[in-house]
Scaffold this motif. Structure first.
Motif, PDB file in Angstrom:
ATOM      1  N   ALA A  17      87.098  16.878 129.497  1.00 24.55           N
ATOM      2  CA  ALA A  17      86.687  15.547 129.025  1.00 24.55           C
ATOM      3  C   ALA A  17      85.974  14.778 130.140  1.00 24.55           C
ATOM      4  N   ALA A  18      86.491  14.886 131.362  1.00 29.41           N
ATOM      5  CA  ALA A  18      85.868  14.189 132.500  1.00 29.41           C
ATOM      6  C   ALA A  18      84.489  14.776 132.793  1.00 29.41           C
ATOM      7  N   LEU A  19      84.363  16.074 132.626  1.00 31.24           N
ATOM      8  CA  LEU A  19      83.068  16.725 132.862  1.00 31.24           C
ATOM      9  C   LEU A  19      82.025  16.214 131.866  1.00 31.24           C
ATOM     10  N   ASP A  20      82.414  16.070 130.616  1.00 29.45           N
ATOM     11  CA  ASP A  20      81.497  15.509 129.615  1.00 29.45           C
ATOM     12  C   ASP A  20      81.025  14.133 130.067  1.00 29.45           C
ATOM     13  N   CYS A  21      81.946  13.347 130.599  1.00 30.86           N
ATOM     14  CA  CYS A  21      81.634  11.993 131.077  1.00 30.86           C
ATOM     15  C   CYS A  21      80.648  12.073 132.248  1.00 30.86           C
ATOM     16  N   VAL A  22      80.916  12.976 133.187  1.00 32.84           N
ATOM     17  CA  VAL A  22      80.066  13.136 134.369  1.00 32.84           C
ATOM     18  C   VAL A  22      78.657  13.605 133.983  1.00 32.84           C
ATOM     19  N   LEU A  23      78.588  14.464 132.984  1.00 33.94           N
ATOM     20  CA  LEU A  23      77.277  15.004 132.584  1.00 33.94           C
ATOM     21  C   LEU A  23      76.480  14.007 131.750  1.00 33.94           C
ATOM     22  N   SER A  24      77.152  12.946 131.276  1.00 33.40           N
ATOM     23  CA  SER A  24      76.440  12.041 130.369  1.00 33.40           C
ATOM     24  C   SER A  24      76.000  10.729 131.010  1.00 33.40           C
ATOM     25  N   ALA A  25      76.635  10.292 132.119  1.00 33.67           N
ATOM     26  CA  ALA A  25      76.241   9.003 132.688  1.00 33.67           C
ATOM     27  C   ALA A  25      76.548   8.947 134.181  1.00 33.67           C
ATOM     28  N   PRO A  26      75.681   8.279 134.987  1.00 36.90           N
ATOM     29  CA  PRO A  26      75.957   8.149 136.419  1.00 36.90           C
ATOM     30  C   PRO A  26      77.037   7.104 136.701  1.00 36.90           C
ATOM     31  N   GLY A  27      77.486   7.066 137.972  1.00 37.26           N
ATOM     32  CA  GLY A  27      78.480   6.065 138.378  1.00 37.26           C
ATOM     33  C   GLY A  27      79.804   6.718 138.735  1.00 37.26           C
ATOM     34  N   HIS A  28      80.707   5.898 139.327  1.00 36.55           N
ATOM     35  CA  HIS A  28      82.029   6.407 139.708  1.00 36.55           C
ATOM     36  C   HIS A  28      83.088   5.788 138.816  1.00 36.55           C
ATOM     37  N   ARG A  29      83.888   6.625 138.181  1.00 39.96           N
ATOM     38  CA  ARG A  29      84.980   6.150 137.332  1.00 39.96           C
ATOM     39  C   ARG A  29      86.278   6.820 137.755  1.00 39.96           C
TER      40      ARG A  29
ATOM     41  N   ARG B 121      77.035  15.718 140.793  1.00 38.87           N
ATOM     42  CA  ARG B 121      77.941  15.430 139.662  1.00 38.87           C
ATOM     43  C   ARG B 121      79.261  16.131 139.944  1.00 38.87           C
ATOM     44  N   VAL B 122      80.331  15.340 140.015  1.00 42.96           N
ATOM     45  CA  VAL B 122      81.617  15.883 140.490  1.00 42.96           C
ATOM     46  C   VAL B 122      82.781  15.309 139.696  1.00 42.96           C
ATOM     47  N   VAL B 123      83.717  16.175 139.352  1.00 38.87           N
ATOM     48  CA  VAL B 123      85.049  15.722 138.926  1.00 38.87           C
ATOM     49  C   VAL B 123      85.974  16.005 140.106  1.00 38.87           C
ATOM     50  N   PHE B 124      86.664  14.959 140.575  1.00 36.18           N
ATOM     51  CA  PHE B 124      87.462  15.077 141.796  1.00 36.18           C
ATOM     52  C   PHE B 124      88.955  14.998 141.503  1.00 36.18           C
ATOM     53  N   SER B 125      89.720  15.901 142.138  1.00 36.89           N
ATOM     54  CA  SER B 125      91.187  15.930 142.040  1.00 36.89           C
ATOM     55  C   SER B 125      91.786  14.889 142.948  1.00 36.89           C
TER      56      SER B 125
ATOM     57  N   ALA C 119      73.943   9.839 141.148  1.00 38.30           N
ATOM     58  CA  ALA C 119      75.260  10.454 141.364  1.00 38.30           C
ATOM     59  C   ALA C 119      76.232  10.062 140.254  1.00 38.30           C
ATOM     60  N   SER C 120      77.053  11.014 139.874  1.00 42.36           N
ATOM     61  CA  SER C 120      78.003  10.800 138.786  1.00 42.36           C
ATOM     62  C   SER C 120      79.325  11.464 139.144  1.00 42.36           C
ATOM     63  N   VAL C 121      80.401  10.662 139.182  1.00 45.76           N
ATOM     64  CA  VAL C 121      81.704  11.176 139.636  1.00 45.76           C
ATOM     65  C   VAL C 121      82.819  10.603 138.770  1.00 45.76           C
ATOM     66  N   VAL C 122      83.760  11.458 138.414  1.00 50.45           N
ATOM     67  CA  VAL C 122      85.024  10.987 137.848  1.00 50.45           C
ATOM     68  C   VAL C 122      86.140  11.454 138.778  1.00 50.45           C
ATOM     69  N   SER C 123      86.931  10.506 139.264  1.00 47.27           N
ATOM     70  CA  SER C 123      88.123  10.848 140.041  1.00 47.27           C
ATOM     71  C   SER C 123      89.329  10.762 139.111  1.00 47.27           C
TER      72      SER C 123
END
Ligand SMILES: NC(=O)c1ccc[n+]([C@@H]2O[C@H](COP(=O)([O-])OP(=O)(O)OC[C@H]3O[C@@H](n4cnc5c(N)ncnc54)[C@H](O)[C@@H]3O)[C@@H](O)[C@H]2O)c1
Ligand SMILES: O=c1ccn([C@@H]2O[C@H](COP(=O)(O)OP(=O)(O)O[C@H]3O[C@H](CO)[C@H](O)[C@H](O)[C@H]3O)[C@@H](O)[C@H]2O)c(=O)[nH]1
Length: 371
Positions: free
Chosen positions: A262-274, A136-140, A187-191
C-alpha cells in the motif's frame, strides 16, 4: 547463479524496470514476507542483502511460497559505489529499505554501528536512486522513535524522543528523508513506523529466525515452546499496567508486509514525505501474549518474572487511523493467528544453526524501460 563474487554485478535476464522493486534486506524477517506480497501484487523483486542476519535459503522459501524467485545480489549497502552500480544496472522503479540493524541493547554498546549501517546506509541508497532518476523509497522506521508516550494511542504527530541510539538512527533517517523530499520535488518517500511485528507466513516457511539467543519476546517464546530454551524471563511485573507487565501493539508480519505494498502505491503515485504508524491499535501485555501463545501452540510455557529490562517503556500502542485513511490499510489478523503462525514456523522450520549461509547470485538483468 553466476560466477562473479559478492559485490560484482553481471549481465542477465530481461526485466521490465517499471515493475521492478529494489528490496534492501529482503532476505530478512520483514523483507522476505514483503517480497512475497510484492510478487503477489504483480511486482518483480530484486533483493540486495549481505546475509549478515539472514540466510540465502530464504530465497528458496520465497520461491516456494510465491512461485517466483527474486533476483538477488549479495553485498553490503555501505560498500563504496556498489549500490550505485546495482541501481544503474537494474533501474528499479522504487526501493523498499529494510537493510539495517535493530537491537536496542546493542545500539547502546556500539552506537557507531547503528549510525553507520542505518543512517549512512540510507544515505547511500537515496544517493544511488537520485543519481538514476526520481528517488522513491518506502522506509522501515519504528515506533521506538516516540520514546516515553505523553498520551495514548500514539499518533504520528506525537513528539519524537527516542531513548536509544537505534531509535535516534531511525529518527535521523526520517528527518533526512523529509529534507530530501522538501528539496527535491521528484522525491517520494513513505516512512512506516512499525509497532511490534510478530508471527510468520501461514505456510510456516518464512518467519523470524534470529541467529543466537533471541532478544525479542516472540522468538524467545518459540524457543521455549520447541524446547530449545527452558523458560521465559518476563522483564518486570510491577509496571502501571493491568497485570503489571509491559503492553505493546503486536502486528502480524503479513499485515505489515501488505502495508508496504500500500505504501509503495502511495510512493509511486505522488511526491513528498509521509509517515504512518503500522499497528493494530490494540495493546497486549506480556502475560496476555504468553497465554495466547500457549493456547495457539498447545505448549506449556514456563516463565519467571524478573527485574525490569533497562529502557523498556511500560505501555504503547498505535493510532493506526492515518494508514487506514490514506493507504487504505488496516491490520486484519488477530493475536491467535499471530501466535499460531509464529509457532508453526518454529515447529516446522529448520533450526537457524543448521542453515549455513552461502553466497549466491543471479545474473543482473538487461533493463527494458526506466521506472
Ligand atoms: N523486527 C522489528 O521488530 C522491527 C521493528 C521496527 C523496525 N524494524 C526495522 O525493519 C527493518 C527490517 O527488520 P527485520 O526484523 O526484518 O530485520 P532482519 O535483521 O531480519 O532483516 C534485516 C536484513 O538486512 C540485512 N542487512 C543488514 N545490514 C546490511 C548491510 N549493511 N547491507 C546489506 N544488507 C544488510 C540483514 O542481513 C537482514 O537480512 C530494519 O531496518 C529494522 O530496524 C524492525
Ligand atoms: O525475553 C523477553 C523479551 C521481551 N520481554 C518483554 O516483551 C515486551 C516486548 O519486547 P520485545 O523485545 O519483543 O519488543 P520491544 O517492544 O522491546 O521492541 C521492538 O519493537 C519496537 C517497536 O515497537 C522496536 O522496533 C524494537 O526494535 C523492537 O525490538 C517488552 O515488554 C519486554 O520487556 C520479556 O519479558 N522477555
Amino acid at each position: 547463479m553466476n560466477a562473479v563474487g559478492p559485490g560484482a554485478v553481471a549481465p542477465g535476464p530481461v526485466v521490465d524496470a517499471s515493475r521492478l522493486i529494489l528490496v534492501t534486506g529482503g532476505t530478512g524477517y520483514i523483507g522476505s514476507h514483503t517480497c512475497v506480497c510484492l510478487q503477489q501484487a504483480g511486482f518483480r523483486v530484486l533483493v540486495v542483502d549481505d546475509l549478515s542476519n539472514s540466510n540465502v535459503a530464504v530465497l528458496d522459501a520465497i520461491e516456494s511460497v510465491s512461485g517466483e524467485r527474486p533476483l538477488f545480489e549479495q553485498g553490503d549497502i555501505l560498500a563504496p559505489g556498489w549500490l550505485d552500480a546495482i541501481v544503474a544496472r537494474y533501474r528499479p522503479a522504487a526501493a523498499i529499505h529494510f537493510a539495517g540493524v535493530k537491537s536496542v541493547g546493542e545500539s547502546s554498546r556500539d552506537p557507531l554501528r547503528y549510525y553507520a549501517i542505518n543512517v549512512a546506509g540510507s544515505i547511500a541508497l537515496v544517493q544511488a536512486l537520485a543519481r538514476q532518476g526520481d528517488p522513491r523509497v518506502v522506509f522501515s522506521s519504528s515506533a521506538t522513535v516516540y520514546g516515553e508516550p505523553d498520551s495514548l494511542p500514539l499518533r504520528e504527530d506525537h513528539p519524537l524522543r527516542p531513548e536509544s541510539a537505534y531509535g535516534r538512527s531511525k529518527m535521523m533517517v526520517e528527518l533526512m528523508l523529509a529534507d530530501v523530499c522538501a528539496s527535491d520535488g521528484r522525491a517520494s518517500v513513505v516512512s512506516l513506523r512499525y509497532f511490534n511485528p510478530i508471527g510468520a507466513h501461514g505456510s510456516g516457511q518464512l518467519g523470524d529466525s534470529p541467529l543466537g539467543e533471541p532478544e525479542n519476546l516472540v522468538p524467545y517464546l518459540g524457543r521455549v515452546a520447541n524446547g530449545t530454551l527452558k523458560r521465559l524471563r518476563v522483564f518486570g511485573g510491577d509496571y502501571p499496567t493491568p497485570d503489571g507487565t509491559c503492553v505493546r501493539d503486536y502486528v502480524h508480519v503479513v499485515d505489515l508486509a501488505e502495508a508496504h505494498v500500500a505504501a509503495l502505491d502511495c510512493v509511486l503515485s505522488a511526491p513528498g514525505h509521509r509517515v504512518f504508524n503500522i499497528g493494530t491499535g490494540v495493546g497486549t501485555s506480556v502475560l496476555d501474549l504468553v497465554g495466547a501463545y500457549a493456547a495457539a501452540s498447545g505448549c506449556e510455557l514456563p516463565y519467571t518474572i524478573v527485574e525490569r529490562r533497562p529502557g523498556d517503556v511500560a505501555c504503547f500502542y498505535a493510532d493506526p487511523q492515518a494508514a487506514r485513511d490514506t493507504l487504505q490499510w488496516h491490520a486484519k489478523r488477530g493475536l491467535g493467528e499471530m501466535c499460531a503462525d509464529a509457532y508453526r514456523h518454529v515447529a516446522d522450520g529448520v533450526a537457524p544453526e543448521l542453515m549455513l549461509a552461502a553466497p549466491t547470485h543471479v545474473p543482473a538483468p538487461q533493463v527494458t524501460a526506466a521506472g
